[in-house]
Design a protein around this motif. Structure first.
Motif, PDB file in Angstrom:
ATOM      1  N   PHE A 118     -40.272  32.689   2.746  1.00  0.00           N
ATOM      2  CA  PHE A 118     -40.873  32.669   4.066  1.00  0.00           C
ATOM      3  C   PHE A 118     -40.364  33.825   4.930  1.00  0.00           C
ATOM      4  N   SER A 119     -41.282  34.504   5.597  1.00  0.00           N
ATOM      5  CA  SER A 119     -40.965  35.531   6.592  1.00  0.00           C
ATOM      6  C   SER A 119     -41.836  35.300   7.806  1.00  0.00           C
ATOM      7  N   ALA A 120     -41.431  35.855   8.929  1.00  0.00           N
ATOM      8  CA  ALA A 120     -42.277  35.794  10.122  1.00  0.00           C
ATOM      9  C   ALA A 120     -43.438  36.766   9.967  1.00  0.00           C
ATOM     10  N   ALA A 121     -44.565  36.458  10.611  1.00  0.00           N
ATOM     11  CA  ALA A 121     -45.733  37.340  10.572  1.00  0.00           C
ATOM     12  C   ALA A 121     -46.378  37.367  11.948  1.00  0.00           C
ATOM     13  N   TRP A 122     -47.024  38.498  12.278  1.00  0.00           N
ATOM     14  CA  TRP A 122     -47.665  38.633  13.574  1.00  0.00           C
ATOM     15  C   TRP A 122     -48.810  39.639  13.482  1.00  0.00           C
ATOM     16  N   PRO A 123     -49.784  39.560  14.366  1.00  0.00           N
ATOM     17  CA  PRO A 123     -50.919  40.485  14.340  1.00  0.00           C
ATOM     18  C   PRO A 123     -50.467  41.932  14.479  1.00  0.00           C
ATOM     19  N   LEU A 124     -51.284  42.854  13.951  1.00  0.00           N
ATOM     20  CA  LEU A 124     -50.924  44.261  13.986  1.00  0.00           C
ATOM     21  C   LEU A 124     -50.751  44.776  15.405  1.00  0.00           C
ATOM     22  N   ASP A 125     -51.490  44.196  16.359  1.00  0.00           N
ATOM     23  CA  ASP A 125     -51.380  44.639  17.750  1.00  0.00           C
ATOM     24  C   ASP A 125     -50.574  43.665  18.597  1.00  0.00           C
ATOM     25  N   GLY A 126     -49.824  42.765  17.942  1.00  0.00           N
ATOM     26  CA  GLY A 126     -49.047  41.761  18.667  1.00  0.00           C
ATOM     27  C   GLY A 126     -47.561  42.040  18.632  1.00  0.00           C
ATOM     28  N   ASP A 127     -46.801  41.156  19.258  1.00  0.00           N
ATOM     29  CA  ASP A 127     -45.348  41.293  19.312  1.00  0.00           C
ATOM     30  C   ASP A 127     -44.700  40.395  18.269  1.00  0.00           C
ATOM     31  N   PRO A 128     -43.664  40.878  17.580  1.00  0.00           N
ATOM     32  CA  PRO A 128     -42.929  40.050  16.619  1.00  0.00           C
ATOM     33  C   PRO A 128     -42.012  39.066  17.334  1.00  0.00           C
ATOM     34  N   GLU A 158     -63.588  24.577  -5.087  1.00  0.00           N
ATOM     35  CA  GLU A 158     -63.786  25.325  -3.858  1.00  0.00           C
ATOM     36  C   GLU A 158     -62.539  25.277  -2.988  1.00  0.00           C
ATOM     37  N   SER A 159     -62.219  26.400  -2.379  1.00  0.00           N
ATOM     38  CA  SER A 159     -61.102  26.491  -1.440  1.00  0.00           C
ATOM     39  C   SER A 159     -61.338  27.743  -0.608  1.00  0.00           C
ATOM     40  N   VAL A 160     -61.944  27.555   0.541  1.00  0.00           N
ATOM     41  CA  VAL A 160     -62.367  28.676   1.374  1.00  0.00           C
ATOM     42  C   VAL A 160     -61.182  29.213   2.160  1.00  0.00           C
ATOM     43  N   SER A 161     -61.012  30.522   2.135  1.00  0.00           N
ATOM     44  CA  SER A 161     -59.950  31.169   2.886  1.00  0.00           C
ATOM     45  C   SER A 161     -60.487  32.466   3.452  1.00  0.00           C
ATOM     46  N   ALA A 162     -59.727  33.066   4.354  1.00  0.00           N
ATOM     47  CA  ALA A 162     -60.159  34.303   5.003  1.00  0.00           C
ATOM     48  C   ALA A 162     -59.062  35.341   4.910  1.00  0.00           C
ATOM     49  N   GLU A 163     -59.455  36.581   4.780  1.00  0.00           N
ATOM     50  CA  GLU A 163     -58.503  37.680   4.712  1.00  0.00           C
ATOM     51  C   GLU A 163     -58.139  38.141   6.116  1.00  0.00           C
ATOM     52  N   VAL A 164     -56.850  38.261   6.382  1.00  0.00           N
ATOM     53  CA  VAL A 164     -56.380  38.756   7.674  1.00  0.00           C
ATOM     54  C   VAL A 164     -55.335  39.831   7.430  1.00  0.00           C
ATOM     55  N   LYS A 165     -55.059  40.619   8.447  1.00  0.00           N
ATOM     56  CA  LYS A 165     -54.016  41.630   8.368  1.00  0.00           C
ATOM     57  C   LYS A 165     -52.890  41.261   9.319  1.00  0.00           C
ATOM     58  N   ARG A 166     -51.689  41.245   8.796  1.00  0.00           N
ATOM     59  CA  ARG A 166     -50.519  40.874   9.588  1.00  0.00           C
ATOM     60  C   ARG A 166     -49.358  41.789   9.230  1.00  0.00           C
ATOM     61  N   GLU A 167     -48.477  41.979  10.180  1.00  0.00           N
ATOM     62  CA  GLU A 167     -47.193  42.593   9.881  1.00  0.00           C
ATOM     63  C   GLU A 167     -46.247  41.486   9.429  1.00  0.00           C
ATOM     64  N   VAL A 168     -45.427  41.791   8.445  1.00  0.00           N
ATOM     65  CA  VAL A 168     -44.529  40.800   7.860  1.00  0.00           C
ATOM     66  C   VAL A 168     -43.088  41.257   8.055  1.00  0.00           C
ATOM     67  N   LEU A 200     -47.251  23.985   2.227  1.00  0.00           N
ATOM     68  CA  LEU A 200     -46.282  24.865   2.873  1.00  0.00           C
ATOM     69  C   LEU A 200     -46.147  24.457   4.335  1.00  0.00           C
ATOM     70  N   ILE A 201     -44.925  24.364   4.805  1.00  0.00           N
ATOM     71  CA  ILE A 201     -44.653  23.859   6.159  1.00  0.00           C
ATOM     72  C   ILE A 201     -43.953  24.928   6.979  1.00  0.00           C
ATOM     73  N   ASN A 202     -44.491  25.170   8.171  1.00  0.00           N
ATOM     74  CA  ASN A 202     -43.917  26.143   9.104  1.00  0.00           C
ATOM     75  C   ASN A 202     -43.750  25.471  10.461  1.00  0.00           C
ATOM     76  N   ASP A 203     -42.523  25.084  10.783  1.00  0.00           N
ATOM     77  CA  ASP A 203     -42.238  24.393  12.049  1.00  0.00           C
ATOM     78  C   ASP A 203     -41.772  25.341  13.145  1.00  0.00           C
ATOM     79  N   THR A 204     -41.916  26.651  12.950  1.00  0.00           N
ATOM     80  CA  THR A 204     -41.520  27.609  13.983  1.00  0.00           C
ATOM     81  C   THR A 204     -42.677  27.831  14.952  1.00  0.00           C
ATOM     82  N   ASP A 205     -42.396  28.543  16.050  1.00  0.00           N
ATOM     83  CA  ASP A 205     -43.444  28.807  17.032  1.00  0.00           C
ATOM     84  C   ASP A 205     -44.094  30.176  16.828  1.00  0.00           C
ATOM     85  N   TYR A 206     -44.001  30.714  15.597  1.00  0.00           N
ATOM     86  CA  TYR A 206     -44.711  31.943  15.238  1.00  0.00           C
ATOM     87  C   TYR A 206     -45.245  31.785  13.814  1.00  0.00           C
ATOM     88  N   ASP A 207     -46.239  32.569  13.461  1.00  0.00           N
ATOM     89  CA  ASP A 207     -46.825  32.487  12.133  1.00  0.00           C
ATOM     90  C   ASP A 207     -45.786  32.831  11.069  1.00  0.00           C
TER      91      ASP A 207
END
Length: 366
Positions: free
Chosen positions: A306-316, A340-350, A225-232
């Protein structure tokens, strides 16, 4: 490039839709919500027909859509029916069949309409049903369309652009990367395992605006998956109509997160945050779709929304609307060996859907 991306929990996404984007009507009727209600109605009706079990059949689309979403519809509906206490069996005295199509509501909003009926052994209709799905992400997954829309465009404009891609697709091949259009910042790429054990990009072709990649039976692949934008970016991934989390110990997971200006590789069907089952192409009878009683005519499509995502306490991103802080030779993807494929759970606004990219790997015979 990384070989993993963290996940967003469904509970987080629910909060986003309820509070951050409450004005976005397209997100108000999701496929899950529509099918949950339909399952309840069917469960209540079956006793009237003396039915002890139900056979869930095919959901088909108009042929020009070349859509594999019927598999996902059947799978999700089956899950809701089982929760409602309905026994699902291949052989039953009542069967369910359906159709789905793409259109617009009277107010100009894109919608996927799901219709169908319950029938007895003589093909007599016992009950008819119709449900509308207005979630743009679900519409993309159901139809297998490829498109890009501006996040802050009015609903009517977005809907017109989505529906228009049926007749005027904008799919673009950027080397081995499939994008929604030329210059789009989002893309997907298939990496196929060679005899030496390494994974290399597999080139595709465009045919009538649809992207195809030739993958043979017994090939093992990964999805970049490729994301060339300047936000998650949050990516919703379906294969053969099934969520990437269809076999996960965490079915509440919904998205992958791709950090800004980067890419991430999905190694297989998510099982846990430490292991996945490889994407292994098999004859239909041995595939993941077959395990879910899904018809073989509806497999062979990978769709990423694809949608933009940002931290719960961050700016979209500045352009995010409503911004607030906060069986016939068919091939299909099977559940391969565990790796094996290690990943981590995070919370984001979508945020709103920005692009959907579909790639087909089982091209219909000429």
């Amino acid at each position: 490039m990384t070989d993993f991306v963290p996940y967003v929990r469904w509970s987080c996404l629910t909060l986003v839709l309820a509070f951050s984007h409450s004005a976005v009507a397209a997100e108000s009727v999701s496929l899950d919500k529509a099918l949950s209600g339909l399952a309840g109605d069917i469960a209540a009706a079956l006793p009237r027909f003396g039915a002890e079990s139900l056979a869930v059949g095919t959901f088909t689309a108009p042929p020009q859509l070349v859509a594999s979403g019927g598999a996902g519809i059947a799978n999700q509906l089956t899950g809701h029916l089982e929760k409602a206490g309905v026994l699902i069996a291949r052989r039953a005295n009542v069967g369910l069949r359906g159709r789905f199509s793409l259109g617009k509501t009277a107010r100009g909003q894109a919608t996927a309409t799901i219709t169908g009926e319950l029938v007895d052994n003589s093909d007599r209709t016992l009950l008819s049903f119709s449900r509308q799905v207005e979630s743009e992400s679900d519409i993309a997954s159901i139809t297998g369309l490829t498109f890009e829309v501006e996040a802050d465009a009015p609903i009517k404009q977005r809907s017109e652009e989505i529906v228009a891609t049926v007749d005027n697709p904008t799919t673009h091949l950027d080397g081995t990367v499939v994008r929604a259009r030329d210059g789009s910042p989002y893309g997907i790429e298939l990496l196929v395992k060679d005899p030496g054990g390494s994974f290399s990009p597999r080139p595709g072709v465009l045919d009538d605006g649809l992207a195809f990649v030739d993958i043979a039976v017994n090939d093992i692949y990964r999805i970049r998956l490729i994301n060339d934008t300047d936000y998650d970016a949050a990516a919703l991934v379906t294969i053969d109509g099934l969520s990437i989390f269809a076999f996960s110990d965490h079915p509440e997971y919904k998205h992958f997160i791709i950090p800004a200006e980067s890419s991430g590789t999905i190694r297989g069907w998510h099982k846990t945050n430490q292991k996945v089952n490889e994407f292994h192409v098999k004859d239909y009878a041995d595939s993941a779709a077959a395990q879910r009683l899904i018809d073989s005519s509806q497999v062979g499509t990978i769709t990423v929304s694809f949608s933009a995502a940002w931290p719960l306490d961050g700016d979209p991103p500045p352009d995010e609307p409503g911004r607030v802080r906060g069986p016939d030779g068919k091939r299909a993807t099977a559940v391969g060996r565990t790796v094996e494929s290690v990943s981590a759970e995070v919370k984001r606004e979508v945020g709103r859907l920005r692009a959907a990219v579909s790639l087909r790997y089982d091209k219909p015979a000429e």
